[in-house]
Design a protein around this motif. Structure first.
Motif, PDB file in Angstrom:
ATOM      1  N   LEU B  74       0.821  -1.212   0.000  1.00 34.99           N
ATOM      2  CA  LEU B  74       0.000   0.000   0.000  1.00 34.99           C
ATOM      3  C   LEU B  74       0.853   1.260   0.000  1.00 34.99           C
ATOM      4  CD1 LEU B  74      -2.681  -0.671   2.767  1.00 34.99           C
ATOM      5  CD2 LEU B  74      -3.181   0.106   0.454  1.00 34.99           C
ATOM      6  N   ILE B  75       1.941   1.206   0.741  1.00 31.63           N
ATOM      7  CA  ILE B  75       2.781   2.395   0.903  1.00 31.63           C
ATOM      8  C   ILE B  75       3.546   2.692  -0.388  1.00 31.63           C
ATOM      9  CG2 ILE B  75       4.502   3.511   2.387  1.00 31.63           C
ATOM     10  CD1 ILE B  75       2.088   2.694   3.925  1.00 31.63           C
ATOM     11  N   ALA B  76       3.906   1.607  -1.117  1.00 34.09           N
ATOM     12  CA  ALA B  76       4.655   1.806  -2.366  1.00 34.09           C
ATOM     13  C   ALA B  76       3.874   2.698  -3.336  1.00 34.09           C
ATOM     14  CB  ALA B  76       4.968   0.465  -3.007  1.00 34.09           C
ATOM     15  N   ASP B  77       2.542   2.569  -3.318  1.00 32.69           N
ATOM     16  CA  ASP B  77       1.716   3.408  -4.193  1.00 32.69           C
ATOM     17  C   ASP B  77       1.909   4.886  -3.927  1.00 32.69           C
ATOM     18  OD1 ASP B  77       0.554   1.307  -5.455  1.00 32.69           O
ATOM     19  OD2 ASP B  77      -1.235   1.270  -4.202  1.00 32.69           O
ATOM     20  N   ARG B  78       2.244   5.222  -2.684  1.00 38.56           N
ATOM     21  CA  ARG B  78       2.311   6.630  -2.284  1.00 38.56           C
ATOM     22  C   ARG B  78       3.592   7.313  -2.739  1.00 38.56           C
ATOM     23  NH1 ARG B  78      -2.134   3.819  -0.677  1.00 38.56           N
ATOM     24  NH2 ARG B  78      -3.517   5.096   0.605  1.00 38.56           N
ATOM     25  N   VAL B  79       4.503   6.580  -3.354  1.00 35.93           N
ATOM     26  CA  VAL B  79       5.701   7.238  -3.897  1.00 35.93           C
ATOM     27  C   VAL B  79       5.253   8.355  -4.826  1.00 35.93           C
ATOM     28  CG1 VAL B  79       7.674   6.926  -5.432  1.00 35.93           C
ATOM     29  CG2 VAL B  79       7.230   5.258  -3.650  1.00 35.93           C
ATOM     30  N   ASP B  80       4.325   8.049  -5.708  1.00 31.55           N
ATOM     31  CA  ASP B  80       3.718   9.063  -6.574  1.00 31.55           C
ATOM     32  C   ASP B  80       2.513   8.433  -7.259  1.00 31.55           C
ATOM     33  OD1 ASP B  80       3.792  11.679  -8.097  1.00 31.55           O
ATOM     34  OD2 ASP B  80       3.837  10.232  -9.737  1.00 31.55           O
ATOM     35  N   ALA B  81       1.424   9.187  -7.358  1.00 31.18           N
ATOM     36  CA  ALA B  81       0.188   8.624  -7.911  1.00 31.18           C
ATOM     37  C   ALA B  81       0.380   8.128  -9.346  1.00 31.18           C
ATOM     38  CB  ALA B  81      -0.913   9.674  -7.855  1.00 31.18           C
ATOM     39  N   GLU B  82       1.143   8.871 -10.146  1.00 29.34           N
ATOM     40  CA  GLU B  82       1.307   8.490 -11.553  1.00 29.34           C
ATOM     41  C   GLU B  82       2.384   7.423 -11.740  1.00 29.34           C
ATOM     42  OE1 GLU B  82       1.964  12.148 -13.658  1.00 29.34           O
ATOM     43  OE2 GLU B  82      -0.164  12.412 -14.044  1.00 29.34           O
ATOM     44  N   THR B  83       3.137   7.154 -10.690  1.00 30.03           N
ATOM     45  CA  THR B  83       4.233   6.189 -10.782  1.00 30.03           C
ATOM     46  C   THR B  83       3.901   4.914 -10.019  1.00 30.03           C
ATOM     47  OG1 THR B  83       5.685   8.112 -10.803  1.00 30.03           O
ATOM     48  CG2 THR B  83       6.767   6.045 -10.479  1.00 30.03           C
ATOM     49  N   ALA B  84       2.659   4.797  -9.534  1.00 31.70           N
ATOM     50  CA  ALA B  84       2.306   3.730  -8.597  1.00 31.70           C
ATOM     51  C   ALA B  84       2.652   2.330  -9.126  1.00 31.70           C
ATOM     52  CB  ALA B  84       0.823   3.820  -8.259  1.00 31.70           C
ATOM     53  N   TYR B  85       2.350   2.060 -10.395  1.00 31.99           N
ATOM     54  CA  TYR B  85       2.598   0.704 -10.914  1.00 31.99           C
ATOM     55  C   TYR B  85       4.094   0.403 -10.968  1.00 31.99           C
ATOM     56  CZ  TYR B  85      -2.319   0.692 -11.949  1.00 31.99           C
ATOM     57  OH  TYR B  85      -3.675   0.743 -11.805  1.00 31.99           O
ATOM     58  N   SER B  86       4.882   1.393 -11.366  1.00 27.66           N
ATOM     59  CA  SER B  86       6.338   1.187 -11.402  1.00 27.66           C
ATOM     60  C   SER B  86       6.872   0.988  -9.993  1.00 27.66           C
ATOM     61  CB  SER B  86       7.019   2.398 -12.056  1.00 27.66           C
ATOM     62  OG  SER B  86       6.587   2.544 -13.383  1.00 27.66           O
ATOM     63  N   ALA B  87       6.339   1.745  -9.020  1.00 29.00           N
ATOM     64  CA  ALA B  87       6.808   1.612  -7.640  1.00 29.00           C
ATOM     65  C   ALA B  87       6.436   0.242  -7.078  1.00 29.00           C
ATOM     66  CB  ALA B  87       6.216   2.724  -6.783  1.00 29.00           C
ATOM     67  N   GLU B  88       5.214  -0.191  -7.354  1.00 30.20           N
ATOM     68  CA  GLU B  88       4.803  -1.535  -6.895  1.00 30.20           C
ATOM     69  C   GLU B  88       5.693  -2.606  -7.518  1.00 30.20           C
ATOM     70  OE1 GLU B  88       0.724  -2.618  -7.153  1.00 30.20           O
ATOM     71  OE2 GLU B  88       0.003  -0.879  -6.048  1.00 30.20           O
ATOM     72  N   LEU B  89       6.024  -2.405  -8.796  1.00 25.04           N
ATOM     73  CA  LEU B  89       6.862  -3.393  -9.483  1.00 25.04           C
ATOM     74  C   LEU B  89       8.260  -3.423  -8.876  1.00 25.04           C
ATOM     75  CD1 LEU B  89       7.319  -5.455 -11.706  1.00 25.04           C
ATOM     76  CD2 LEU B  89       7.780  -3.602 -13.301  1.00 25.04           C
ATOM     77  N   ALA B  90       8.847  -2.250  -8.650  1.00 28.82           N
ATOM     78  CA  ALA B  90      10.200  -2.195  -8.082  1.00 28.82           C
ATOM     79  C   ALA B  90      10.223  -2.854  -6.699  1.00 28.82           C
ATOM     80  CB  ALA B  90      10.670  -0.746  -7.995  1.00 28.82           C
ATOM     81  N   TYR B  91       9.219  -2.550  -5.900  1.00 29.62           N
ATOM     82  CA  TYR B  91       9.171  -3.118  -4.547  1.00 29.62           C
ATOM     83  C   TYR B  91       8.980  -4.638  -4.613  1.00 29.62           C
ATOM     84  CZ  TYR B  91       7.846  -3.553   0.379  1.00 29.62           C
ATOM     85  OH  TYR B  91       7.796  -3.905   1.701  1.00 29.62           O
ATOM     86  N   SER B  92       8.052  -5.086  -5.477  1.00 33.56           N
ATOM     87  CA  SER B  92       7.810  -6.528  -5.621  1.00 33.56           C
ATOM     88  C   SER B  92       9.076  -7.252  -6.066  1.00 33.56           C
ATOM     89  CB  SER B  92       6.718  -6.798  -6.668  1.00 33.56           C
ATOM     90  OG  SER B  92       5.562  -6.105  -6.357  1.00 33.56           O
ATOM     91  N   MET B  93       9.765  -6.676  -7.067  1.00 31.70           N
ATOM     92  CA  MET B  93      10.964  -7.337  -7.607  1.00 31.70           C
ATOM     93  C   MET B  93      12.035  -7.495  -6.532  1.00 31.70           C
ATOM     94  SD  MET B  93      11.098  -5.496 -11.368  1.00 31.70           S
ATOM     95  CE  MET B  93      12.858  -5.623 -11.506  1.00 31.70           C
ATOM     96  N   ALA B  94      12.208  -6.454  -5.702  1.00 32.42           N
ATOM     97  CA  ALA B  94      13.238  -6.522  -4.657  1.00 32.42           C
ATOM     98  C   ALA B  94      12.883  -7.597  -3.624  1.00 32.42           C
ATOM     99  CB  ALA B  94      13.390  -5.163  -3.991  1.00 32.42           C
ATOM    100  N   VAL B  95      11.631  -7.605  -3.173  1.00 32.17           N
ATOM    101  CA  VAL B  95      11.223  -8.588  -2.161  1.00 32.17           C
ATOM    102  C   VAL B  95      11.300 -10.004  -2.746  1.00 32.17           C
ATOM    103  CG1 VAL B  95       9.282  -9.380  -0.745  1.00 32.17           C
ATOM    104  CG2 VAL B  95       9.805  -6.944  -0.877  1.00 32.17           C
ATOM    105  N   GLU B  96      10.849 -10.146  -3.989  1.00 33.98           N
ATOM    106  CA  GLU B  96      10.887 -11.475  -4.627  1.00 33.98           C
ATOM    107  C   GLU B  96      12.322 -11.976  -4.764  1.00 33.98           C
ATOM    108  OE1 GLU B  96       8.767 -10.277  -8.060  1.00 33.98           O
ATOM    109  OE2 GLU B  96       6.815 -10.459  -7.079  1.00 33.98           O
ATOM    110  N   GLU B  97      13.257 -11.051  -4.992  1.00 29.38           N
ATOM    111  CA  GLU B  97      14.664 -11.469  -5.106  1.00 29.38           C
ATOM    112  C   GLU B  97      15.178 -11.994  -3.766  1.00 29.38           C
ATOM    113  OE1 GLU B  97      17.455  -8.573  -6.802  1.00 29.38           O
ATOM    114  OE2 GLU B  97      19.053  -9.587  -5.709  1.00 29.38           O
ATOM    115  N   VAL B  98      14.844 -11.294  -2.686  1.00 30.80           N
ATOM    116  CA  VAL B  98      15.309 -11.762  -1.363  1.00 30.80           C
ATOM    117  C   VAL B  98      14.682 -13.119  -1.038  1.00 30.80           C
ATOM    118  CG1 VAL B  98      15.484 -11.227   1.088  1.00 30.80           C
ATOM    119  CG2 VAL B  98      15.531  -9.379  -0.561  1.00 30.80           C
TER     120      VAL B  98
END
Lengths: 156, 384
Positions: B74-98
């Motif tokens: 939820l918080i990743a979306d708040r990076v920026d409203a227009e960037t929400a999907y990219s932020a969710e993707l970046a966060y997901s990719m990092a967690v999935e890697e760990v």
């Protein structure tokens, strides 16, 4: 070792150690804080590296240490590296002294100015930035430290 | 920088103008967000600039540490409203890697489609804001009509227009909605037609070109020295795009072009190039979308749904994606607990805004809102 870092490791002896970062096993260079600027300058200027793009700089607190992590790469060569250095985590709201990398990578400005306010890091020899000021909210202490208490009246 | 090599015609009044100090903002509709500009002008020519940000700092990185892993998306979306999907993707990719989580191919393509829709929506928003800044209010309304279409598509797929909270560690939270693919095809065809209209209304309009050509010129050397990324950097001739440099989520399976600036009307890296680049990027994203929706593979949209007690093993990862405004990266550190130990974000506007004091020198006061608009800065990304 994916990058030809042998020369650097010879030059810096015990002050530099090579490891791996994350599951992708990117080269991670741990450097003693006393020789961080020297190592950063070498990576920036050495012809075979030309690490001229500081992509990101991050700091976090773990196991009694503040770990400074720099994600660097080259615009002209397919090189990327994670550079890391650490200092003991401060007690209470004491400031932490750390070398600034702005003179080597001007891109560090955006990250160091935030670390200063949110982590309480005092960067030595950092040129004063009169062009970009930060007006963060009202809070006592340094919000991104683990010891920070998020209570009433915190306006961040 | 400033006005590049375009000859300036000084009036006698300007040559003998007095020095004045101006404080602009922090809340002003002519600025791209809540921040303060302090200007020293000689007549109406700007000589010195400083900026002040932080007025709306969200404390987002601290918020991650106060959430458990499951709800932190939820918080990743708040990076920026227009960037929400990219932020969710970046966060997901990092967690999935760990965690070592593999993402099904179908989920990767769905993520890619949403990110490209987000890019089209963001660039259309940029064009609408720029049209307002240059006095083309009617054009702005036309562009917002197409942006609505993109938001409708995002709503059809995710149930939300903004703050989607749609990605999950290991995939996405729902499969492709019925009728979504057909509507993507319709929308891409329609927006392609509308782009030709915008071209006639803006790019072929001398009044528009005169406001942007030779304005706020940024050299490739300055871009690299300051670490700018995204369309603003590519407009200056720096061909860096994470989707090509280090492909993720299936971008390597699709053919697309990375346009760079060439001084279409003025000189390389001016305000006009920054507009042209984004128009071309919309076209590329439309092509990418058409190809991607036709190649969605069968299979699962998520490997295994994470549960509220989801934890991440001790470790760290660093992910990077090409967000609409440039390089967005995320450094995730876990100590094996229920909460992230640290989630740090490198947002494109955080770095891109550093060039503003230099690029505004030599610009006239009336052109400040226009030059700022061409950089498409998001203060939400700066004050994250």
């Amino acid at each position: 070792m994916q990058l030809p870092l042998k020369k650097l490791l010879e030059l810096f002896g015990e002050a530099a150690q090579l490891g791996e970062f994350g599951a992708l096993r990117i080269d991670l260079l741990n450097v003693d804080v006393s020789r961080l600027i020297e190592a950063a300058a070498w990576l920036r200027m050495e012809e075979s590296f030309r690490m001229d793009f500081l992509e990101n700089a991050s700091v976090f607190e773990k196991d009694g240490k503040l770990l400074f992590t720099y994600f660097i790469r080259s615009f002209s060569k397919p090189h990327r590296l994670v550079l890391r250095s650490s200092v003991p985590a401060p007690v209470g709201n004491e400031w932490v002294d750390f070398p600034s990398l702005v003179r080597i990578w001007p891109q560090a400005e955006a990250f160091e100015s935030e670390m200063e306010i949110l982590f309480g890091v005092r960067f030595a020899d950092r040129p004063p930035n009169r062009q970009h000021l930060k007006n963060f909210g009202k809070f006592d202490g340094f919000p991104l430290r683990k010891s920070f208490e998020w209570g009433e009246g915190v306006d961040l | 920088m400033g006005r590049g090599s375009r000859p300036l015609i000084f009036s006698r009044e300007k040559l003998h103008a007095s020095i004045s100090d101006l404080s602009w903002g922090p809340s002003d509709p002519a600025l791209p967000g809540i921040f303060r500009l302090s200007l020293r002008a000689e007549g109406d020519l700007i000589r010195e600039v400083s900026i002040e940000t932080g007025y709306l700092h969200k404390g987002l990185e601290k918020s991650f540490e106060r959430r458990n892993w499951f709800t932190s998306m939820l918080i990743a979306d708040r990076v920026d409203a227009e960037t929400a999907y990219s932020a969710e993707l970046a966060y997901s990719m990092a967690v999935e890697e760990v965690c070592g989580i593999a993402v099904p191919r179908r989920a990767q393509v769905i993520r890619l489609i949403l990110c490209e829709l987000g890019r089209v929506g963001s660039h259309l928003g940029f064009l609408a804001r720029l049209a307002l800044a240059t006095g083309f209010e009617t054009v702005s309304h036309y562009i917002l009509r197409e942006r609505e279409l993109v938001l409708d598509l995002l709503e059809l797929m995710t149930g939300r227009r903004f703050n989607p909270n749609f990605f999950r560690f290991g995939g996405v939270s729902a499969d492709i909605t019925e009728g979504f693919i057909e509507r993507i095809h319709e929308a891409t065809r329609l927006i392609e037609i509308r782009l030709r209209e915008y071209h006639a209304l803006m790019i072929e309009n001398r009044a528009f070109v005169d406001r942007l050509a030779w304005q706020g010129v940024l050299s490739a050397d300055a871009v690299q020295l300051r670490g700018l990324t995204g369309p603003s950097a590519r407009a200056s001739g720096v061909r860096f795009d994470v989707r090509k440099a280090e492909p993720y989520s299936g971008y390597d399976q699709l053919d697309f072009r990375v346009p760079i600036g060439s001084g279409a009307r003025g000189t390389t890296g001016d305000g006009f190039d920054r507009v042209i680049i984004r128009l071309e990027e919309i076209r590329e994203s439309l092509l990418l979308l058409s190809h991607a929706v036709d190649s969605v593979p069968p299979g699962e949209f998520i490997g295994k749904f994470p549960t509220p007690d989801f934890t991440v093993p001790a470790g760290e990862a660093y992910s990077r994606v090409e967000a609409p405004r440039g390089l967005l990266s995320c450094h995730v550190v876990s100590d094996g607990g229920f909460h992230p130990l640290r989630v740090q974000w490198r947002t494109p506007s955080l770095v891109n805004i550093e060039i503003i004091p230099e690029v505004l020198k030599g610009v006239t006061i009336q052109d400040v809102p226009v030059v700022l608009a061409t950089f498409d800065l998001s203060i939400a990304e700066v004050d994250r």
